[in-house]
Write a protein that holds these residues in place. Structure first.
Motif, PDB file in Angstrom:
ATOM      1  N   UNK A 164      -9.741   3.738 -11.038  1.00 16.57           N
ATOM      2  CA  UNK A 164     -10.982   4.180 -10.359  1.00 16.57           C
ATOM      3  C   UNK A 164     -11.856   5.221 -11.220  1.00 16.57           C
ATOM      4  N   UNK A 165     -11.172   6.154 -11.791  1.00 19.66           N
ATOM      5  CA  UNK A 165     -11.674   7.039 -12.676  1.00 19.66           C
ATOM      6  C   UNK A 165     -12.361   6.642 -13.974  1.00 19.66           C
ATOM      7  N   UNK A 166     -11.840   5.518 -14.493  1.00 16.12           N
ATOM      8  CA  UNK A 166     -12.393   4.928 -15.599  1.00 16.12           C
ATOM      9  C   UNK A 166     -13.726   4.107 -15.034  1.00 16.12           C
ATOM     10  N   UNK A 167     -13.485   3.317 -13.896  1.00 14.99           N
ATOM     11  CA  UNK A 167     -14.474   2.572 -13.290  1.00 14.99           C
ATOM     12  C   UNK A 167     -15.849   3.546 -12.928  1.00 14.99           C
ATOM     13  N   UNK A 168     -15.738   4.616 -12.517  1.00 10.89           N
ATOM     14  CA  UNK A 168     -16.651   5.466 -12.146  1.00 10.89           C
ATOM     15  C   UNK A 168     -17.539   5.986 -13.409  1.00 10.89           C
ATOM     16  N   UNK A 169     -16.634   6.306 -14.459  1.00 10.43           N
ATOM     17  CA  UNK A 169     -17.402   6.807 -15.762  1.00 10.43           C
ATOM     18  C   UNK A 169     -18.177   5.689 -16.209  1.00 10.43           C
ATOM     19  N   UNK A 170     -17.451   4.771 -16.350  1.00  9.46           N
ATOM     20  CA  UNK A 170     -18.282   3.356 -16.723  1.00  9.46           C
ATOM     21  C   UNK A 170     -19.411   2.980 -15.991  1.00  9.46           C
TER      22      UNK A 170
END
Length: 74
Positions: A36-42
């Motif tokens: 989720x962290x990576x998805x939000x940053x992307x």
């Protein structure tokens, strides 16, 4: 712009059963994990052309703080 951001945040975390608010602490969401962290940053990079370094993102605790960071850096 706030509502669009909330909608994108919900979509990114695949939250369908409830509403979210800028005051919510997203790290407490059941859906929150490293993916989720990576998805939000992307999503932020793609939608707002703002890059948040992981170190900076760790300082943010609410959805509103993420939103304010984007506004301050776009």
């Amino acid at each position: 712009m706030e509502q669009k951001f909330l909608d994108l945040f919900k979509e990114t975390l695949e939250i369908e059963d409830r509403e979210i608010a800028l005051t919510d602490s997203f790290r407490n969401f059941d859906e929150w994990d490293s993916l989720a962290l990576l998805s939000v940053i992307a999503m932020i990079d793609e939608e707002y052309d703002v890059i948040i370094e992981s170190k900076e993102f760790q300082k943010l605790t609410t959805i509103g703080e993420v939103f304010n960071y984007i506004q301050s850096n776009s």
